[in-house]
Design a protein around this motif. Structure first.
Motif, short mmCIF file in Angstrom:
data_model
loop_
_atom_site.label_atom_id
_atom_site.label_comp_id
_atom_site.label_asym_id
_atom_site.label_seq_id
_atom_site.Cartn_x
_atom_site.Cartn_y
_atom_site.Cartn_z
N SER A 105 0.86 -1.28 -0.03
CA SER A 105 0.13 0.09 -0.11
C SER A 105 0.77 1.28 -0.01
O SER A 105 0.23 2.38 -0.04
N ASN A 170 -0.56 -16.17 3.59
CA ASN A 170 -0.35 -17.59 2.91
C ASN A 170 0.85 -17.71 2.17
O ASN A 170 1.54 -17.03 1.43
N ALA A 215 -1.04 -5.93 -6.57
CA ALA A 215 -2.57 -6.38 -6.08
C ALA A 215 -2.57 -7.73 -6.24
O ALA A 215 -3.33 -8.54 -5.35
N GLY A 216 -2.11 -8.50 -7.42
CA GLY A 216 -2.16 -10.10 -7.12
C GLY A 216 -1.53 -10.61 -6.42
O GLY A 216 -2.01 -11.57 -5.84
N TRP A 217 -0.15 -10.07 -5.97
CA TRP A 217 0.55 -10.80 -4.76
C TRP A 217 -0.28 -10.70 -3.46
O TRP A 217 -0.08 -11.53 -2.57
N LYS A 218 -0.64 -9.55 -3.35
CA LYS A 218 -1.55 -9.25 -2.15
C LYS A 218 -2.62 -10.14 -1.97
O LYS A 218 -2.89 -10.74 -1.04
N LYS A 219 -3.25 -10.37 -3.13
CA LYS A 219 -4.52 -11.33 -3.04
C LYS A 219 -4.12 -12.94 -2.74
O LYS A 219 -4.50 -13.55 -2.05
N LEU A 220 -3.04 -13.26 -3.58
CA LEU A 220 -2.61 -14.51 -3.64
C LEU A 220 -1.96 -15.01 -2.19
O LEU A 220 -2.08 -16.04 -1.61
N GLN A 222 -2.98 -13.48 0.75
CA GLN A 222 -3.89 -13.08 1.54
C GLN A 222 -3.50 -12.22 2.67
O GLN A 222 -3.67 -12.50 3.91
N LYS A 224 -4.07 -8.95 4.69
CA LYS A 224 -5.04 -8.14 4.94
C LYS A 224 -4.86 -6.95 5.27
O LYS A 224 -3.90 -6.38 5.45
N ASP A 225 -5.64 -5.81 4.88
CA ASP A 225 -5.59 -4.38 4.93
C ASP A 225 -5.63 -4.00 6.23
O ASP A 225 -6.10 -4.69 7.21
#
Length: 225
Positions: A105, A170, A215-220, A222, A224-225
């Motif tokens: 972020s 993760n 964004a992809g690595w953050k989602k992968l 997991q 959290k904000d």
């Protein structure tokens, strides 16, 4: 003038002569590298001729070996700046300041990465072309594959370090996925150096890539904000 004075003058002259000789050798060495770069860019490593390099540098073919052992050593010397820059990128990748969820972020982090990669491409565009597309037959002919493997290992270590510091993320990202992303990045570098992008276009693309990847690595992972 005493004997000591004469010896001092003789020694001074010898040192001055040696200094001049060294300066001349460095000048010839620089000319050889400049001529060789042009030869490699035009023909690639495999088809580049030491005879042509010597001729265009106005150095005897046998004399050129007083400066470089072989064509490969010249090639590696020409690319030494890029090789060192790429090594530095990998060395800094897992530094403590980047083992943080804040990188997902932080605009400051984003800006620093954009600046770093834009500078890398701007400074070494022709060198990248030589390394990635014209190094066949040299000791750097497998650089792309070797770097992808190194980047894969560094990526695996990075995720392990993040998991150790932030247990809730993760850490089970597959090795093959990391390998594929590393290969993709090398392909992207190849695309960037082969297209005539303006500085602004290059910067815009790097930002797009960074935002997409972050964004992809953050989602992968997991995170959290």
């Amino acid at each position: 003038m005493g004997i000591a004075g004469k010896k001092y003058i003789e020694l001074f002259c010898i040192n001055e002569h040696c200094s001049l000789m060294q300066t001349q050798k460095e000048g010839i060495r620089k000319i050889i590298l400049q001529v060789a770069r042009k030869e490699f860019i035009e023909k690639g490593f495999k088809d580049a001729s030491m005879r042509n390099i010597a001729k265009d540098a106005k150095v005897g073919l046998s004399n050129i070996y007083n400066y470089f052992r072989n064509k490969d050593e010249i090639f590696r010397e020409i690319l030494s700046g890029l090789l060192s820059a790429m090594d530095k990128v990998m060395e800094e990748h897992n530094s403590p300041k980047y083992i943080s969820v804040d990188i997902f972020s932080s605009e400051e982090y984003m800006r620093s990465q954009i600046d770093m990669f834009v500078k890398l491409i701007d400074n070494y565009k022709e060198d990248f072309k030589l390394l990635l597309f014209k190094s066949s037959g040299s000791s750097l002919g497998n650089y792309r594959e070797e770097f992808i493997e190194l980047q894969t290992q560094v990526g695996k270590e990075y995720i392990a370090l993040m998991k150790e510091k932030f247990p809730t993320i993760n850490g089970g990202v597959s090795d093959f996925f990391i390998h594929t992303m590393s290969s993709w990045w090398m392909s992207i570098i190849g695309e960037l150096v082969m297209h005539d992008l303006s500085h602004r276009e290059l910067e815009d693309f790097i930002r797009e890539y960074m935002e997409f990847g972050t964004a992809g690595w953050k989602k992968l992972m997991q995170v959290k904000d």
